[in-house]
Scaffold this motif. Structure first.
Motif, mmCIF file in Angstrom:
data_model
loop_
_atom_site.group_PDB
_atom_site.id
_atom_site.type_symbol
_atom_site.label_atom_id
_atom_site.label_comp_id
_atom_site.label_asym_id
_atom_site.label_seq_id
_atom_site.Cartn_x
_atom_site.Cartn_y
_atom_site.Cartn_z
ATOM 1 N N ASN A 26 0.819 -1.218 0.000
ATOM 2 C CA ASN A 26 0.000 0.000 0.000
ATOM 3 C C ASN A 26 0.852 1.269 0.000
ATOM 4 O OD1 ASN A 26 0.690 0.537 2.774
ATOM 5 N ND2 ASN A 26 -0.946 -0.848 3.431
ATOM 6 N N GLU A 27 2.167 1.097 -0.043
ATOM 7 C CA GLU A 27 3.138 2.173 -0.213
ATOM 8 C C GLU A 27 3.104 3.227 0.900
ATOM 9 O OE1 GLU A 27 3.684 3.556 -4.342
ATOM 10 O OE2 GLU A 27 2.169 2.068 -4.908
ATOM 11 N N SER A 28 2.547 2.878 2.061
ATOM 12 C CA SER A 28 2.417 3.813 3.184
ATOM 13 C C SER A 28 1.614 5.044 2.782
ATOM 14 C CB SER A 28 3.799 4.273 3.688
ATOM 15 O OG SER A 28 4.647 3.195 3.951
ATOM 16 N N GLY A 49 0.246 0.940 10.145
ATOM 17 C CA GLY A 49 -0.127 2.307 9.793
ATOM 18 C C GLY A 49 -1.627 2.481 9.817
ATOM 19 N N SER A 50 -2.107 3.298 10.757
ATOM 20 C CA SER A 50 -3.551 3.493 10.890
ATOM 21 C C SER A 50 -4.141 4.271 9.723
ATOM 22 C CB SER A 50 -3.856 4.227 12.195
ATOM 23 O OG SER A 50 -3.536 3.435 13.309
ATOM 24 N N GLY A 51 -3.390 5.246 9.191
ATOM 25 C CA GLY A 51 -3.910 6.068 8.106
ATOM 26 C C GLY A 51 -4.273 5.252 6.883
ATOM 27 N N VAL A 52 -3.387 4.346 6.467
ATOM 28 C CA VAL A 52 -3.667 3.528 5.286
ATOM 29 C C VAL A 52 -4.762 2.499 5.575
ATOM 30 C CG1 VAL A 52 -1.479 3.812 4.092
ATOM 31 C CG2 VAL A 52 -1.670 2.076 5.857
ATOM 32 N N SER A 53 -4.900 2.112 6.828
ATOM 33 C CA SER A 53 -5.984 1.197 7.210
ATOM 34 C C SER A 53 -7.332 1.889 7.051
ATOM 35 C CB SER A 53 -5.798 0.729 8.651
ATOM 36 O OG SER A 53 -4.595 0.018 8.812
ATOM 37 N N ILE A 54 -7.411 3.105 7.552
ATOM 38 C CA ILE A 54 -8.644 3.890 7.441
ATOM 39 C C ILE A 54 -8.961 4.177 5.973
ATOM 40 C CG2 ILE A 54 -9.698 6.126 8.003
ATOM 41 C CD1 ILE A 54 -7.915 6.070 10.578
ATOM 42 N N ALA A 55 -7.928 4.501 5.189
ATOM 43 C CA ALA A 55 -8.121 4.862 3.787
ATOM 44 C C ALA A 55 -8.725 3.726 2.958
ATOM 45 C CB ALA A 55 -6.783 5.289 3.174
ATOM 46 N N ALA A 56 -8.408 2.483 3.318
ATOM 47 C CA ALA A 56 -8.887 1.333 2.537
ATOM 48 C C ALA A 56 -10.156 0.707 3.092
ATOM 49 C CB ALA A 56 -7.791 0.273 2.473
ATOM 50 N N SER A 57 -10.594 1.166 4.235
ATOM 51 C CA SER A 57 -11.705 0.525 4.928
ATOM 52 C C SER A 57 -12.963 0.420 4.074
ATOM 53 C CB SER A 57 -12.021 1.276 6.225
ATOM 54 O OG SER A 57 -13.052 0.634 6.946
ATOM 55 N N ASP A 91 -3.455 7.751 -0.280
ATOM 56 C CA ASP A 91 -3.995 7.909 -1.629
ATOM 57 C C ASP A 91 -3.929 6.615 -2.437
ATOM 58 O OD1 ASP A 91 -4.498 10.614 -1.160
ATOM 59 O OD2 ASP A 91 -2.538 11.234 -1.890
ATOM 60 N N LYS A 92 -2.860 5.856 -2.262
ATOM 61 C CA LYS A 92 -2.667 4.637 -3.049
ATOM 62 C C LYS A 92 -3.235 3.392 -2.372
ATOM 63 C CE LYS A 92 1.467 6.566 -5.230
ATOM 64 N NZ LYS A 92 2.929 6.475 -5.400
ATOM 65 N N GLY A 93 -3.502 3.500 -1.070
ATOM 66 C CA GLY A 93 -4.017 2.358 -0.332
ATOM 67 C C GLY A 93 -5.282 1.753 -0.901
ATOM 68 N N PRO A 94 -6.304 2.562 -1.256
ATOM 69 C CA PRO A 94 -7.542 1.977 -1.790
ATOM 70 C C PRO A 94 -7.337 1.135 -3.049
ATOM 71 C CG PRO A 94 -7.935 4.230 -1.078
ATOM 72 C CD PRO A 94 -6.445 4.008 -0.989
ATOM 73 N N THR A 95 -6.398 1.542 -3.910
ATOM 74 C CA THR A 95 -6.119 0.755 -5.115
ATOM 75 C C THR A 95 -5.502 -0.588 -4.756
ATOM 76 O OG1 THR A 95 -5.786 2.766 -6.419
ATOM 77 C CG2 THR A 95 -4.868 0.720 -7.304
ATOM 78 N N ALA A 96 -4.594 -0.572 -3.783
ATOM 79 C CA ALA A 96 -3.998 -1.825 -3.313
ATOM 80 C C ALA A 96 -5.065 -2.721 -2.699
ATOM 81 C CB ALA A 96 -2.898 -1.529 -2.293
ATOM 82 N N ALA A 97 -5.987 -2.116 -1.949
ATOM 83 C CA ALA A 97 -7.078 -2.880 -1.334
ATOM 84 C C ALA A 97 -7.976 -3.506 -2.397
ATOM 85 C CB ALA A 97 -7.890 -1.969 -0.415
ATOM 86 N N ALA A 98 -8.257 -2.741 -3.460
ATOM 87 C CA ALA A 98 -9.119 -3.244 -4.531
ATOM 88 C C ALA A 98 -8.505 -4.458 -5.218
ATOM 89 C CB ALA A 98 -9.385 -2.137 -5.546
ATOM 90 N N SER A 99 -7.174 -4.507 -5.284
ATOM 91 C CA SER A 99 -6.522 -5.653 -5.908
ATOM 92 C C SER A 99 -6.707 -6.915 -5.067
ATOM 93 C CB SER A 99 -5.034 -5.374 -6.134
ATOM 94 O OG SER A 99 -4.329 -5.315 -4.924
ATOM 95 N N LEU A 100 -6.829 -6.753 -3.755
ATOM 96 C CA LEU A 100 -7.085 -7.910 -2.887
ATOM 97 C C LEU A 100 -8.518 -8.407 -3.051
ATOM 98 C CD1 LEU A 100 -5.209 -6.895 0.385
ATOM 99 C CD2 LEU A 100 -4.485 -8.516 -1.375
#
Length: 394
Positions: free
Chosen positions: A80-82, A107-115, A85-94
């Protein structure tokens, strides 16, 4: 000829339907566990160590029994590259990979971003070390096995007051970072409630010169310097604190529990203390077994050793990743299914006794029931961690 072609196409379609993977199963008797972690960016070092714990657990137990059937467990790992902004795209691939459950993130920020991505897909997520309350607040799909920042911040404030007798603290967070800003907020509130005074500042993205912040702490007469930032920024702070003669303790939360920090502090006149989830010197049988096995695993895999920072020091996030994997397996077994919805429902009552202790979830937000933290400090001569205390909140 047309009739033959139509029959042939129908057969192909039937074959495709028969081979199509159901949700959570991409290769026959396989269940996919998604790993949503940073391998690059500010938190890349910690994310790699957390992922290592998950990979080692998968090495130890690569299968799971579901309804009398043995499934191979496939880890689908994304970076998710820390980045929020990029986290949701990484989440979508899963989601596209058919993950039945996802682990992460450091990292809480990237966790929240992909939730929202995981929620819309109906996939449960098990947070490993994302400690900000917003990760699980108000939703029913995100769980976690770590303690939360209101608890961690209060433990650190109590430690600063009781151990160092501090009455004035300097507190530093990265602007826009949910984790460091949130933990500073809880530390500040708890420290002030104890009668202390706090000088609080933030620094912008990309900052590498912390001299002015260190100078402010000195000029204000602060007795502790609290900076729960990324390991990348932490190494700079340690180096510049030593170079500028900052002779007050440096305090931080779980992100500083890394061999990046011990290496940065080695040979320097600094005092570094952190709160964390695990200590490799633990006297628990499960903890000792994990430490022994993980060190052997590192010794046999040069890539794993590199991802661990080049030595066999055991980070707390690695132990947490290990326990998160086995907690996920328990939820899958309890569900009797590899379907995400069934696993999500089973998660609420899942329990597991692991390397880091007993894991169970409270029934409001799915947060772990944790009431103690480990406190460690760097031995600057050897560049290793020393256990200080197991501390709770009075």
């Amino acid at each position: 000829m047309k009739k033959f072609f139509a029959i042939l196409m129908a057969a192909v379609m039937l074959f495709a339907i028969g081979c199509a993977a159901p949700a959570g199963d991409t290769a026959g008797d396989t269940v996919v566990i998604g790993v949503y972690e940073p391998a690059s960016g500010d938190n890349g070092a910690g994310g790699k160590q957390e992922t290592l714990g998950i990979q080692y657990a998968n090495f130890v137990q690569p299968t799971v029994e579901v309804g009398g059937k043995t499934y191979n467990v496939k880890l689908e790992i994304v970076d998710n590259e820390s980045s929020n902004d990029k986290g949701p795209t990484a989440a979508a691939s899963l989601v596209s990979a058919g993950a039945s459950i996802v682990l992460g993130s450091y990292g809480s920020g990237v966790s929240i971003a992909a939730s929202d991505v995981f929620e819309k897909a109906g996939i449960p997520v098990l947070g490993v070390t994302c400690t900000n309350p917003q990760v699980t607040a108000g939703n029913k799909h995100y769980f976690r096995i770590c303690f939360l920042d209101p608890f961690q911040g209060t433990v650190l404030a109590n430690f600063a007051s009781e151990t160092f007798g501090a009455k004035k603290a300097y507190s530093l967070a990265k602007l826009g970072d949910d984790y460091s800003a949130g933990l500073c907020n809880y530390f500040n509130e708890a420290f002030q409630a104890l009668g202390g005074e706090v000088i609080y500042e933030t620094f912008p993205e990309g900052n590498s010169d912390f001299t002015s912040y260190i100078t402010t702490a000195v000029n204000e007469g602060c007795e502790v310097f609290f900076a729960p930032v990324s390991t990348e920024a932490a190494a700079l702070i340690i180096d510049q604190a030593a170079g500028n003669g900052l002779n007050i303790p440096l305090l931080a939360g779980d992100t500083w529990d890394s061999n990046v920090i011990t290496s940065a502090a080695q040979g320097k006149n600094v005092q570094v203390c952190v709160t964390t989830f695990f200590d490799e010197g633990t006297d628990s049988e499960a903890g000792q077994a994990f430490v022994k096995g993980f060190k052997e695993y590192l010794a046999s895999d040069s890539t794993a050793m590199t991802n661990n920072g080049g030595n066999d020091m055991v980070a707390a996030v690695t132990a947490m990743g290990y326990d998160a994997y086995f907690t996920a397996l328990e939820a899958i077994k309890a569900a009797g299914s590899i379907e995400p919805a069934a696993i999500m429902e089973a998660m609420w009552n899942t329990t597991y006794s692991g390397a880091t202790g007993d894991i169970a979830f409270e029934q409001k937000n799915g947060d772990a029931i944790r009431d103690v933290a480990f406190v460690k400090q760097v031995n600057t001569e050897t560049g290793t961690w020393e256990f200080v205390a197991i501390q709770g909140v009075k």
